[in-house]
Design a protein around this motif. Structure first.
Motif, short mmCIF file in Angstrom:
data_model
loop_
_atom_site.label_atom_id
_atom_site.label_comp_id
_atom_site.label_asym_id
_atom_site.label_seq_id
_atom_site.Cartn_x
_atom_site.Cartn_y
_atom_site.Cartn_z
N ALA A 30 42.78 33.37 65.48
CA ALA A 30 42.66 32.21 64.96
C ALA A 30 41.40 31.86 63.70
CB ALA A 30 42.05 31.03 65.89
N LEU A 31 40.00 32.19 63.95
CA LEU A 31 38.58 31.87 63.18
C LEU A 31 39.42 32.80 61.71
CD1 LEU A 31 36.07 32.35 65.10
CD2 LEU A 31 36.67 29.82 64.00
N LYS A 32 40.57 33.98 61.66
CA LYS A 32 40.61 34.58 60.64
C LYS A 32 41.53 33.99 59.93
CE LYS A 32 42.38 39.21 58.78
NZ LYS A 32 42.87 40.63 59.20
N THR A 33 42.56 33.10 60.67
CA THR A 33 43.70 32.19 59.98
C THR A 33 42.49 31.08 58.76
OG1 THR A 33 45.21 33.38 61.26
CG2 THR A 33 45.27 31.34 60.36
N LEU A 34 41.55 30.60 60.16
CA LEU A 34 41.60 29.32 59.76
C LEU A 34 40.10 30.01 58.49
CD1 LEU A 34 40.52 26.42 59.99
CD2 LEU A 34 38.62 27.52 62.07
N ALA A 35 39.64 31.25 58.21
CA ALA A 35 38.89 31.09 56.67
C ALA A 35 39.87 31.70 55.89
CB ALA A 35 38.08 32.58 57.04
N GLN A 36 40.85 31.57 55.71
CA GLN A 36 41.83 32.19 54.55
C GLN A 36 42.49 30.23 54.07
OE1 GLN A 36 44.51 34.74 57.29
NE2 GLN A 36 43.59 36.56 56.64
N ALA A 37 42.44 30.02 55.41
CA ALA A 37 42.64 28.09 54.85
C ALA A 37 41.56 27.72 54.54
CB ALA A 37 43.54 27.26 56.04
N GLY A 38 40.31 27.58 54.89
CA GLY A 38 39.68 26.81 54.45
C GLY A 38 40.36 25.65 54.65
N PRO A 39 38.87 24.78 54.86
CA PRO A 39 38.59 23.64 54.53
C PRO A 39 39.38 22.36 54.88
CG PRO A 39 37.32 23.64 53.73
CD PRO A 39 37.22 25.10 53.60
N ALA A 40 40.03 21.17 56.04
CA ALA A 40 41.57 20.87 55.76
C ALA A 40 41.20 19.40 54.75
CB ALA A 40 41.37 19.81 57.23
N SER A 41 42.90 19.98 53.96
CA SER A 41 42.48 19.07 52.66
C SER A 41 42.06 17.58 52.89
CB SER A 41 44.07 19.16 52.90
OG SER A 41 44.81 18.17 51.87
N GLY A 42 41.50 17.23 52.22
CA GLY A 42 41.29 15.88 51.41
C GLY A 42 39.74 15.52 52.69
N GLU A 45 32.38 18.49 52.99
CA GLU A 45 31.69 18.96 53.74
C GLU A 45 29.99 18.12 54.26
OE1 GLU A 45 29.66 23.55 54.82
OE2 GLU A 45 31.05 23.40 53.16
N TYR A 46 29.85 17.50 54.84
CA TYR A 46 28.80 17.37 54.41
C TYR A 46 27.46 18.04 56.36
CZ TYR A 46 31.15 13.61 54.03
OH TYR A 46 31.36 12.34 52.65
N ASP A 47 26.09 18.44 54.85
CA ASP A 47 25.32 19.12 55.72
C ASP A 47 24.60 17.98 56.89
OD1 ASP A 47 23.01 20.94 56.10
OD2 ASP A 47 21.84 20.36 54.62
N CYS A 48 24.36 19.16 57.96
CA CYS A 48 24.22 18.50 59.35
C CYS A 48 22.25 18.84 59.20
CB CYS A 48 24.63 18.40 60.87
SG CYS A 48 26.14 17.60 60.93
N VAL A 53 26.45 23.83 63.07
CA VAL A 53 27.35 23.40 62.81
C VAL A 53 27.62 23.25 61.05
CG1 VAL A 53 25.93 20.85 63.06
CG2 VAL A 53 28.21 20.86 63.99
N GLY A 54 28.81 22.99 61.08
CA GLY A 54 29.79 22.45 59.72
C GLY A 54 30.50 20.73 60.03
N VAL A 55 29.55 20.01 59.53
CA VAL A 55 30.91 18.79 59.35
C VAL A 55 31.32 18.75 58.45
CG1 VAL A 55 30.88 16.25 59.88
CG2 VAL A 55 29.11 17.94 61.05
N PHE A 56 33.15 18.14 58.28
CA PHE A 56 34.36 18.10 57.61
C PHE A 56 34.51 16.47 57.29
CE2 PHE A 56 33.33 22.67 57.60
CZ PHE A 56 33.19 23.44 56.59
N SER A 57 34.90 15.77 56.79
CA SER A 57 34.94 14.29 56.64
C SER A 57 35.67 13.53 55.88
CB SER A 57 33.31 13.31 57.46
OG SER A 57 34.11 12.46 57.56
N GLU A 58 36.63 12.16 56.19
CA GLU A 58 36.67 11.26 54.76
C GLU A 58 36.47 10.46 54.75
OE1 GLU A 58 40.38 10.17 55.99
OE2 GLU A 58 41.43 11.73 56.56
N ALA A 63 30.71 11.43 59.23
CA ALA A 63 30.40 12.39 59.12
C ALA A 63 28.25 12.85 59.71
CB ALA A 63 30.16 13.12 57.52
N ALA A 64 28.21 11.77 59.47
CA ALA A 64 26.39 10.95 59.75
C ALA A 64 26.74 10.67 61.48
CB ALA A 64 25.61 9.62 59.15
#
Length: 258
Positions: A30-42, A45-48, A53-58, A63-64
């Protein structure tokens, strides 16, 4: 795959396949597929401030709060000697990825968020969407708030850490025991005024702590997920609570047959 899900009543959904005992193999694919796909559209990425941890938000506020929820869960588990061996991703968006609807159907509409053991991701509704939740669809009817949102993320982040640190890995913790751990983290790290109000309402309706580890079972959870949450916290704070949490994490308690 297993999804641990927060419904309107803070419940759990189990989607365990035949490969439950070897989730690391499933996660690798699953992670291999995820890495190929990249972050979800829209999602941005925010730095915690943590490599765990990696946080991705609209939006920045979601994110905070996601960062805060993760840090609460991490602190609780680290203080007890448990650390995740893999990085967690938290994604906060208006809608969940469509692939989950294909797996669980319309149940997806009743979820606040969930943790996917295969991709090692927490998916949450973004804050603005969550704040529109009717009060009756929150624990003990307290209503949506930023503090409750943080606590939900702490709950799901605790699932990630407990799965990674579980003594019998790559097996998953028994479902009810995993929920006991995550609900304990959620309420113990919650701001005191909100926690006090949730406990007050629960006890006013006659609720009480679990009588012992044998009472922590799937039936108790599925019959009343919201009550299970408070019963877990009250048991944690009792004489045998911390010992029970350690026994669950060490795989020393066989799941109840109820």
């Amino acid at each position: 795959m297993a999804l641990t899900a927060l419904f309107f009543r803070a419940g759990t959904l189990s989607c365990l396949g035949a490969g439950e005992a070897d989730w690391e193999t499933q996660a690798g694919a699953a992670l291999k597929t995820l890495a190929q796909a990249g972050p979800a559209s829209g999602l941005k990425e925010y730095d915690c401030g943590s490599g765990e941890v990696g946080v991705f938000s609209e939006d920045a506020e979601s994110a905070a709060l996601a960062c805060e929820g993760f840090q609460r869960a991490r602190r609780f588990m680290t203080e007890r000697g448990y650390r995740a061996g893999a990085k967690l991703r938290i994604l906060a968006a208006e809608r969940f990825p469509e692939r989950y609807r294909k797996q669980v159907g319309d149940l997806i509409d009743n979820m606040h968020g969930f943790y996917d053991t295969d991709t090692r991701e927490v998916h949450m509704k973004k804050l603005g969407r969550f704040l529109r939740t009717p009060a009756e669809r929150t624990p003990q009817g307290v209503g949506p708030s930023r503090e409750l949102y943080i606590s939900y993320i702490a709950h799901e982040a605790a699932h990630h850490i407990s799965v990674q640190a579980y003594a019998r890995a790559p097996k998953l913790p028994p479902r009810a025991q995993g929920e006991f751990i995550s609900y304990s983290v959620q309420l113990e790290t919650m701001a005191e005024p909100l926690r006090r109000e949730i406990v007050r309402r629960f006890q006013a309706s006659g609720g009480s702590a679990f009588s012992g580890v044998e009472a922590v079972n799937d039936f108790a959870h599925d019959a009343d997920p919201g009550g299970f949450a408070v019963r877990s916290y009250l048991f944690l704070k009792g004489t045998d609570g911390e010992a029970a949490l350690r026994a669950f994490m060490e795989g020393k308690v066989e799941p109840s047959g109820f």
